[in-house]
Structures are given as structure tokens and as C-alpha cells.
Design a protein around this motif. Structure first.
Motif, PDB file in Angstrom:
ATOM      1  N   ARG A   1      54.218  32.814  64.596  1.00 55.35           N
ATOM      2  CA  ARG A   1      54.212  33.747  63.459  1.00 55.35           C
ATOM      3  C   ARG A   1      55.535  33.694  62.702  1.00 55.35           C
ATOM      4  O   ARG A   1      56.594  33.561  63.301  1.00 55.35           O
ATOM      5  CB  ARG A   1      53.979  35.182  63.983  1.00 55.35           C
TER       6      ARG A   1
ATOM      7  N   SER B   1      58.775  48.474  63.271  1.00 48.19           N
ATOM      8  CA  SER B   1      59.259  47.241  63.916  1.00 48.19           C
ATOM      9  C   SER B   1      59.167  47.373  65.440  1.00 48.19           C
ATOM     10  O   SER B   1      58.767  46.430  66.135  1.00 48.19           O
ATOM     11  CB  SER B   1      60.712  46.963  63.507  1.00 48.19           C
TER      12      SER B   1
ATOM     13  N   LEU C   1      53.127  50.162  54.109  1.00 48.01           N
ATOM     14  CA  LEU C   1      53.584  48.779  53.948  1.00 48.01           C
ATOM     15  C   LEU C   1      52.655  48.068  52.966  1.00 48.01           C
ATOM     16  O   LEU C   1      51.459  48.380  52.916  1.00 48.01           O
ATOM     17  CB  LEU C   1      53.511  48.004  55.267  1.00 48.01           C
TER      18      LEU C   1
ATOM     19  N   ARG D   1      66.852  34.835  66.387  1.00 39.65           N
ATOM     20  CA  ARG D   1      66.726  36.013  67.236  1.00 39.65           C
ATOM     21  C   ARG D   1      67.927  36.069  68.165  1.00 39.65           C
ATOM     22  O   ARG D   1      68.431  35.022  68.598  1.00 39.65           O
ATOM     23  CB  ARG D   1      65.453  35.943  68.100  1.00 39.65           C
TER      24      ARG D   1
ATOM     25  N   ASN E   1      57.314  45.584  49.961  1.00 37.50           N
ATOM     26  CA  ASN E   1      57.239  47.022  50.269  1.00 37.50           C
ATOM     27  C   ASN E   1      57.888  47.937  49.257  1.00 37.50           C
ATOM     28  O   ASN E   1      57.909  49.150  49.473  1.00 37.50           O
ATOM     29  CB  ASN E   1      58.000  47.289  51.581  1.00 37.50           C
TER      30      ASN E   1
ATOM     31  N   HIS F   1      64.744  43.560  57.383  1.00 38.95           N
ATOM     32  CA  HIS F   1      66.022  42.831  57.235  1.00 38.95           C
ATOM     33  C   HIS F   1      66.403  42.044  58.505  1.00 38.95           C
ATOM     34  O   HIS F   1      67.565  41.673  58.683  1.00 38.95           O
ATOM     35  CB  HIS F   1      67.181  43.779  56.888  1.00 38.95           C
ATOM     36  N   ASN F   2      65.438  41.834  59.391  1.00 32.25           N
ATOM     37  CA  ASN F   2      65.714  41.144  60.669  1.00 32.25           C
ATOM     38  C   ASN F   2      66.890  41.777  61.420  1.00 32.25           C
ATOM     39  O   ASN F   2      67.735  41.096  61.990  1.00 32.25           O
ATOM     40  CB  ASN F   2      65.978  39.643  60.444  1.00 32.25           C
TER      41      ASN F   2
ATOM     42  N   GLU G   1      58.985  52.315  49.432  1.00 29.76           N
ATOM     43  CA  GLU G   1      60.352  52.734  49.777  1.00 29.76           C
ATOM     44  C   GLU G   1      60.967  53.638  48.712  1.00 29.76           C
ATOM     45  O   GLU G   1      62.105  54.061  48.838  1.00 29.76           O
ATOM     46  CB  GLU G   1      61.225  51.473  49.965  1.00 29.76           C
TER      47      GLU G   1
HETATM   48  C1  LIG Z   1      58.554  47.176  58.874  1.00 35.36           C
HETATM   49  C2  LIG Z   1      58.965  45.904  58.204  1.00 35.36           C
HETATM   50  C3  LIG Z   1      59.339  45.901  56.866  1.00 35.36           C
HETATM   51  C4  LIG Z   1      59.694  44.713  56.227  1.00 35.36           C
HETATM   52  N1  LIG Z   1      59.996  44.743  54.893  1.00 35.36           N
HETATM   53  C5  LIG Z   1      60.258  43.593  54.246  1.00 35.36           C
HETATM   54  C6  LIG Z   1      60.447  43.592  52.833  1.00 35.36           C
HETATM   55  O1  LIG Z   1      60.374  44.630  52.168  1.00 35.36           O
HETATM   56  N2  LIG Z   1      60.688  42.409  52.226  1.00 35.36           N
HETATM   57  C7  LIG Z   1      60.755  41.241  52.923  1.00 35.36           C
HETATM   58  O2  LIG Z   1      60.950  40.192  52.310  1.00 35.36           O
HETATM   59  N3  LIG Z   1      60.545  41.208  54.262  1.00 35.36           N
HETATM   60  C8  LIG Z   1      60.295  42.356  54.929  1.00 35.36           C
HETATM   61  N4  LIG Z   1      60.077  42.338  56.285  1.00 35.36           N
HETATM   62  C9  LIG Z   1      60.120  41.058  57.011  1.00 35.36           C
HETATM   63  C10 LIG Z   1      61.424  40.877  57.782  1.00 35.36           C
HETATM   64  O3  LIG Z   1      62.491  40.641  56.908  1.00 35.36           O
HETATM   65  C11 LIG Z   1      61.231  39.743  58.782  1.00 35.36           C
HETATM   66  O4  LIG Z   1      60.333  40.169  59.764  1.00 35.36           O
HETATM   67  C12 LIG Z   1      62.540  39.333  59.464  1.00 35.36           C
HETATM   68  O5  LIG Z   1      63.416  38.771  58.529  1.00 35.36           O
HETATM   69  C13 LIG Z   1      62.325  38.355  60.611  1.00 35.36           C
HETATM   70  O6  LIG Z   1      61.623  37.222  60.165  1.00 35.36           O
HETATM   71  P1  LIG Z   1      60.224  36.783  60.804  1.00 35.36           P
HETATM   72  O7  LIG Z   1      59.219  37.847  60.476  1.00 35.36           O
HETATM   73  O8  LIG Z   1      59.894  35.478  60.136  1.00 35.36           O
HETATM   74  O9  LIG Z   1      60.413  36.632  62.281  1.00 35.36           O
HETATM   75  C14 LIG Z   1      59.707  43.501  56.962  1.00 35.36           C
HETATM   76  C15 LIG Z   1      59.356  43.512  58.307  1.00 35.36           C
HETATM   77  C16 LIG Z   1      58.980  44.688  58.935  1.00 35.36           C
HETATM   78  C17 LIG Z   1      58.559  44.680  60.378  1.00 35.36           C
END
Ligand SMILES: Cc1cc2nc3c(=O)[nH]c(=O)nc-3n(C[C@H](O)[C@H](O)[C@H](O)COP(=O)(O)O)c2cc1C
Length: 318
Positions: free
Chosen positions: A107, A56, A295, A310, A270, A19-20, A274
Motif C-alpha cells: 500500500r 492514523s 476524509l 518508516r 482533505n 504528514h507521515n 480541515e
Molecule cells: C488521517 C490521514 C490524513 C491524511 N491527509 C493527507 C492530506 O491531506 N494530503 C496528503 O497528501 N496526504 C495525506 N495523508 C497521507 C499521508 O501523508 C501518508 O500516509 C504518509 O505520508 C505516509 O505515506 P504512505 O501512506 O505512502 O505510507 C493522510 C493520511 C492519513 C492517515
């Protein structure tokens, strides 16, 4: 305070997070940087044991180790616990920069529909050889195979559970940012541009978005995204411990930086990892040696999307 360390921490904070939420703080000392979990932004509904939070943090750790090399330091982890992860840095003459450094800012998680192009066997072989930390395994499932079909079915069942769960939706909505004002005020969360959505006035946003948070709507959209992707990647651990979650995060980040370099896009699906009963189904039905499915990612090729915000590094230092 060592300005190199502040910049290294800033690169660490460019890691992905559920969820950022950006669930990290940084403590900088004479020769160490500690990444501390920020439990104030934990996700008690979707991530009740903080597993995704520590994954994360693992992603942030890997960014830290890679970016240390850019500033001329060798870095290694000296402590990893529930309280935080500490890396010790040593200035080293003629330090060679890690080739992945240049990918940290490129990325991005890409939730768009992909272009159906398959990842070739040759590239797949390369992906399978990316270095993994202890107890972590990545399994690849080509779309359309029985392996991938089980995963798709479990994702649909996950949508059914999560999109009928009021608390899950309440938590998700609290991290959605519907317009520029909200994005600029928080610099975190799931932003409208990243999903390809137009901005919405705050007062209208929740009822409108709530219409989309329904099992059928979500599953229809996910099916299209899955069909146009090349493979699923199932990331597993052996024992489901904090150290393994950090190791998984480190491996994941290295994997994501490598695929970014190769022009491959990715997004997370994911849901089944969950929902407890679906975890058991995945363990029983997938060829993953009964490891913990932690994951699920889809990979393939797509056009880039806008970047997520960020927080400023100054607000993350303790
Ligand atoms: C452990 C983890 C679980 C995540 N789970 C989901 C998810 O279930 N669905 C999704 O759309 N994004 C998921 N994300 C992506 C995050 O939402 C994303 O990293 C965040 O919004 C920041 O965006 P960026 O990866 O483009 O920097 C996950 C990221 C991490 C690290």
C-alpha cells in the motif's frame, strides 16, 4: 519480549498517517499490544483536535489485527480511549492468515497524476461492500457529477484558506524532507521522492518550496489530479468522537488494502474537512445525510511512486 509481537507492531507502524508523523508508540505486555498516541508529533494547526491523529492510530490498529493472523494469533480490541488502544492476542492452532496481510507493505499514498481510467460499475459495487466499523460510512462520487463538482469546489476553497495561512504552511514545511540526508536522519515526514521532486540542499529548499505553497498553484495542480482520477470517496462519522475516529481509521485501512490488491491507487484531498466553514458546506450540500465529512480521497489508476520511510520499530517501543 515476544518477538512475534515486535514484528506485529512493526507491521502496524506501516500504516499511513497525516504528514507521515507516525504518531504512535507501542507497549508490549504478556498477551497484549497497546498502541499509544505520541502527542509530541501532533499537528496542532491542521489537526487541532487530533482527529487525523486518532484516524492514523485506527489504521495502525487494523494492520495490527491483520498481521496478528499471519503470526498465528487471534486478536481483538479490549480497550479504546484517549490513552491508547489495546489489543489482546491469543495463539490459535490452525489460524488462517487474513488475505489482506500481503498488501500491508504494498500500500502507498500516490499523489501523482492518474491515467483517467474509470473504475467499472462492477468494481465499484465490490468497493461498496467492504466491511465498515460502527458509525462509519463511505460515499462514492464519480468525477464530473454534481456531487463531485461540489467537492472539487470546496477543495479549491480549502487551498485558498490553507495556502494563505502562515501557521499552516510553517507546520507543513516543518514536516517536509528535502534531501536524502534529512530523510535518513528523521525517517518520517513528507519526502521529496514521494512527490516526484528532485532533492534540494536544505539551505535553498524552504524559499523554493514556499513559491509552490500558493492557492492558485496548489489548486491548478489539484485540478489536474482530480480530473485524471475516477471517483472521490467521502468518509464520514456520526458524532465526531475518538472511538469513531479509530473506527474510521480501521475501516479506511481495510479499504486501502483492498484497493491496493485490486490495483487501484489513491491520494487524500482533505482540505475542506480541515476548515470548519467548509465542513458545514459539505454537510449541507453533499448527499451524506448530514454526517461528519472526515476524509476525502480520490481513487483511480496510476503508476506506482517511491515509498515513504518508516521509523525503526525499536525506536517506537515503550
Ligand atoms: C488521517 C490521514 C490524513 C491524511 N491527509 C493527507 C492530506 O491531506 N494530503 C496528503 O497528501 N496526504 C495525506 N495523508 C497521507 C499521508 O501523508 C501518508 O500516509 C504518509 O505520508 C505516509 O505515506 P504512505 O501512506 O505512502 O505510507 C493522510 C493520511 C492519513 C492517515
Amino acid at each position: 519480549m515476544n518477538t512475534d509481537y515486535i514484528q506485529i507492531a512493526s507491521y502496524a507502524s506501516k500504516a499511513p498517517s497525516g504528514h507521515n508523523t507516525q504518531p504512535w508508540k507501542f507497549h508490549i505486555a504478556a498477551s497484549t499490544i497497546t498502541i499509544i498516541p505520541n502527542l509530541e508529533v501532533a499537528l496542532p494547526v491542521v489537526d487541532s483536535d487530533n482527529r487525523e491523529l486518532f484516524i492514523s492510530l485506527g489504521c495502525a490498529v487494523e494492520n495490527l489485527l491483520i498481521s496478528a493472523s499471519h503470526f498465528g494469533y487471534t486478536a481483538h480490541i479490549i480497550e479504546c480511549s484517549r490513552q491508547g488502544i489495546t489489543a489482546e492476542l491469543t495463539k490459535t492452532e490452525a489460524m488462517i492468515e487474513d488475505a489482506l496481510f500481503s498488501q500491508i507493505e504494498k500500500r502507498q499514498t500516490n499523489r501523482s497524476i492518474f491515467n483517467r481510467k474509470k473504475i467499472s460499475d462492477e468494481v465499484l459495487k465490490q468497493l461498496q461492500t467492504i466491511r465498515k466499523e460502527n458509525s462509519v460510512q463511505f460515499y462514492f462520487a464519480e468525477m464530473g457529477t454534481p456531487f463531485a463538482n461540489i467537492i472539487t469546489e470546496c477543495i479549491m476553497k480549502g487551498n485558498e484558506t490553507q495556502m494563505n495561512d502562515t501557521l499552516f504552511k510553517k507546520e507543513l514545511l516543518s514536516w517536509m524532507r528535502f534531501n536524502r540526508k534529512q530523510v535518513e536522519a528523521t525517517l518520517d515526514g513528507l519526502c521529496y521522492q514521494v512527490f516526484g521532486n528532485p532533492p534540494l540542499p536544505t539551505i535553498l529548499a524552504r524559499p523554493i518550496v514556499n513559491q509552490f505553497l500558493k492557492p492558485k498553484v496548489q489548486s491548478k495542480s489539484d485540478k489536474k489530479k482530480i480530473e485524471t482520477s475516477s471517483h472521490f470517496v467521502v468518509c464520514t462519522t456520526q458524532k465526531n468522537t475518538i472511538e469513531e475516529w479509530v473506527n474510521l481509521g480501521r475501516t479506511l485501512q481495510r479499504f486501502l488494502l483492498n484497493i491496493t490488491e485490486m490495483g487501484i491507487s489513491y491520494a487524500f484531498l482533505n482540505q475542506p474537512c480541515e476548515v470548519t466553514k467548509l465542513v458545514l458546506t459539505l454537510q449541507e450540500e453533499l448527499p451524506i445525510n448530514r454526517e461528519y465529512p472526515t476524509l476525502i480521497i480520490r481513487i483511480g489508476y496510476a503508476n506506482p511512486v517511491p515509498y515513504s520511510p518508516r521509523k525503526k520499530i525499536e525506536s517506537l517501543l515503550v
